[in-house]
Design an enzyme around this catalytic site. Structure first.
Site, PDB file in Angstrom:
ATOM      1  N   GLN A 226       7.314  -0.558  10.889  1.00  0.00           N
ATOM      2  CA  GLN A 226       6.846  -1.794   9.919  1.00  0.00           C
ATOM      3  C   GLN A 226       6.822  -1.970   8.710  1.00  0.00           C
ATOM      4  O   GLN A 226       7.188  -2.795   7.896  1.00  0.00           O
ATOM      5  CB  GLN A 226       5.481  -2.409  10.587  1.00  0.00           C
ATOM      6  CG  GLN A 226       4.857  -3.757  10.029  1.00  0.00           C
ATOM      7  CD  GLN A 226       3.615  -4.038  11.047  1.00  0.00           C
ATOM      8  OE1 GLN A 226       3.877  -4.521  11.963  1.00  0.00           O
ATOM      9  NE2 GLN A 226       2.515  -3.794  10.279  1.00  0.00           N
TER      10      GLN A 226
ATOM     11  N   GLU B  60       5.252  -9.143   2.666  1.00  0.00           N
ATOM     12  CA  GLU B  60       4.283  -8.261   1.936  1.00  0.00           C
ATOM     13  C   GLU B  60       4.825  -8.033   0.794  1.00  0.00           C
ATOM     14  O   GLU B  60       4.535  -7.098  -0.136  1.00  0.00           O
ATOM     15  CB  GLU B  60       3.659  -7.135   2.786  1.00  0.00           C
ATOM     16  CG  GLU B  60       2.563  -7.340   3.944  1.00  0.00           C
ATOM     17  CD  GLU B  60       2.119  -6.118   4.655  1.00  0.00           C
ATOM     18  OE1 GLU B  60       2.514  -4.975   4.265  1.00  0.00           O
ATOM     19  OE2 GLU B  60       1.514  -6.373   5.443  1.00  0.00           O
TER      20      GLU B  60
ATOM     21  N   LYS C 268      -9.870  -2.640   7.052  1.00  0.00           N
ATOM     22  CA  LYS C 268      -9.551  -3.932   6.717  1.00  0.00           C
ATOM     23  C   LYS C 268     -10.816  -4.937   6.903  1.00  0.00           C
ATOM     24  O   LYS C 268     -11.207  -4.956   7.995  1.00  0.00           O
ATOM     25  CB  LYS C 268      -8.595  -4.456   7.776  1.00  0.00           C
ATOM     26  CG  LYS C 268      -7.204  -3.741   7.469  1.00  0.00           C
ATOM     27  CD  LYS C 268      -6.287  -4.224   8.557  1.00  0.00           C
ATOM     28  CE  LYS C 268      -4.766  -3.713   8.214  1.00  0.00           C
ATOM     29  NZ  LYS C 268      -3.814  -3.976   9.387  1.00  0.00           N
TER      30      LYS C 268
ATOM     31  N   SER D 244      -1.186  -9.068   6.247  1.00  0.00           N
ATOM     32  CA  SER D 244       0.089  -9.463   5.956  1.00  0.00           C
ATOM     33  C   SER D 244      -0.081 -11.163   5.273  1.00  0.00           C
ATOM     34  O   SER D 244       0.866 -11.782   4.698  1.00  0.00           O
ATOM     35  CB  SER D 244       1.180  -9.615   7.006  1.00  0.00           C
ATOM     36  OG  SER D 244       0.600  -9.928   8.278  1.00  0.00           O
TER      37      SER D 244
END
Length: 425
Positions: free
Chosen positions: A162, A204, A336, A366
């Site tokens: 990713q 991003e 997060k 994102s």
């Protein structure tokens, strides 16, 4: 004077054009706090749950229900409470929700209020947010993990991993680190363009070229670091976010872009080889979120020389992190705020990690907004590392710009974490 007198929730748009929750909190003395909630694309199964509307409006992604919760149930529960009682307020909201994953009120509703309360209390105290949350010892500016090539769920290309990131470990300040990153970013853009690749950016802010595999992406980055005048591994190190849960199927890691399948041991050995061939100092979610045996094998294999970050594995959840610590799995946690859904629980996860000798990495999602709270939280916790995307898109650069301001404000007290952030370097 710091009693909560008003809370207003609203539906706004995030960086992907999807609705998200924004909350304003007003205190008795007129102090004000505003927070906007981020949202992820590759989400862990064990994350706290967002409250979405369903139906046809915004293709089911509306957040009017969450806004209604903020303006109704949550306001009724905490109106009149002291904004400086963060732990009590967060616990009140957690108890009001009553579920294990915040699925009743919605993590997006709870988090928006939790962060806005902290911001209002900081304003009332006359302190910047990082100082209010972190106290007098908050002074470490984090090493940024800059995601400059995107793949996986963040891009429409064959690359299975990713994120491919650069870490300016050799810089002496956040201001210099941002310059390092920007120069490599623009050099990479030119090299990709010269090679005939598209240079549009992903969610991003990183590029999403049509490359055949991870090695091809890493080679482009290595060349760009050198072309920009830096030394790979010395000035700038590399990092990966594999987001391996996304391609873990029936007990194996299925690389559709490469048309290869690897079992957990082969996956770990593949990552070990990449870390040996390139100056890779951090690997996030190298194994799937519930592949604990694979995680253990990977940790035993390279955990003494590479930072192994659990994102989907730990989902900013102290209980899951404690399980990982007990099993000797990974050595770092990605943090997060919306994975767990409150400021208090976020801070608890960082503290739990640090007590166990694990590192912590403050992170965006994102789907972001112009809200720069995580920059303050990175400094408040002295975690020394931050993930907030590439050097493009204002939803990403807002965090870098806030870190530059904080560094300037701290002046001689400021210390850029550099290599010390990654304990293995």
């Amino acid at each position: 004077m710091t009693a909560i007198i008003d809370i207003v929730g609203r539906e706004i748009l995030d960086s992907r054009g999807n609705p998200t929750v924004e909350v304003d909190v007003v205190l008795e003395d007129g102090s004000f706090g505003r927070a906007a909630v981020p949202s992820g694309a590759s989400t862990g199964a064990h994350e706290a749950v967002e409250l979405r509307d369903g139906g046809s409006r915004y293709l089911g992604k509306g957040v009017e229900k969450a806004v209604e919760v903020v303006n109704g149930k949550i306001f009724d529960a905490i109106a009149g409470m002291d904004a400086e009682s963060q732990l009590l307020i967060d616990q009140t909201l957690i108890d009001l929700d009553g579920s294990a994953n915040k699925g009743n009120l919605g993590a997006n509703a709870i988090l928006g209020v939790s962060l806005a309360v902290a911001k209002a209390a900081a304003q009332a105290s006359g302190l910047p947010l990082y100082r209010y949350v972190g106290g007098t010892n908050a002074h470490v500016l984090p090493v940024p993990m800059m995601n400059i090539i995107n793949g996986g769920a963040h891009a429409d290309n064959p690359i299975d991993f990713q994120e491919f990131m650069i870490l300016p470990v050799g810089a002496t300040s956040i201001r210099e680190a941002v310059r390092y990153g920007s120069e490599v970013f623009h050099t990479l853009k030119k090299r990709l363009k010269d090679a005939g690749h598209n240079t549009n950016v992903g969610d991003e802010g990183g590029f999403a070229p049509n490359l055949k595999n991870a090695q091809a992406a890493l080679d482009f980055i290595m060349e760009s670091i050198e072309k920009a005048g830096f030394k790979p591994g010395e000035d700038i190190a590399l990092g990966l976010d594999c987001a391996a849960t996304e391609f873990f199927k029936d007990g194996n890691y299925v690389y559709e872009g490469e048309r290869k399948t690897r079992d957990p041991k082969a996956q770990a050995k593949y990552l070990a080889k990449l870390a040996s061939d390139y100056p890779i100092v951090t690997i996030e979610d190298g194994m799937a979120e519930d592949d604990w045996e694979g995680w253990k094998y990977l940790t035993d294999l390279i955990g003494n020389k590479c930072q192994l970050v659990g994102d989907d594995l730990f989902v900013t959840n102290s209980a899951r992190l404690r399980d990982g610590i007990r099993l000797g799995v990974a050595n770092s946690i990605l943090v997060k705020v919306n994975q767990i859904g409150s400021l208090s629980e976020t801070l608890d996860a960082v503290e739990t990690a640090h007590k166990a000798g694990y590192t912590a990495v403050m992170s965006h999602r994102s789907g972001e907004t112009e809200d720069s709270t995580i920059a303050d939280l990175a400094v408040a916790t002295n975690c020394g590392q931050i993930k907030t995307g590439s050097l493009a898109r204002s939803d990403r650069t807002a965090k870098y710009n806030q870190l530059i301001r904080i560094e300037e404000e701290l002046d001689k007290q400021a210390r850029y974490a550099g290599r010390s952030a990654l304990k293995l370097l």
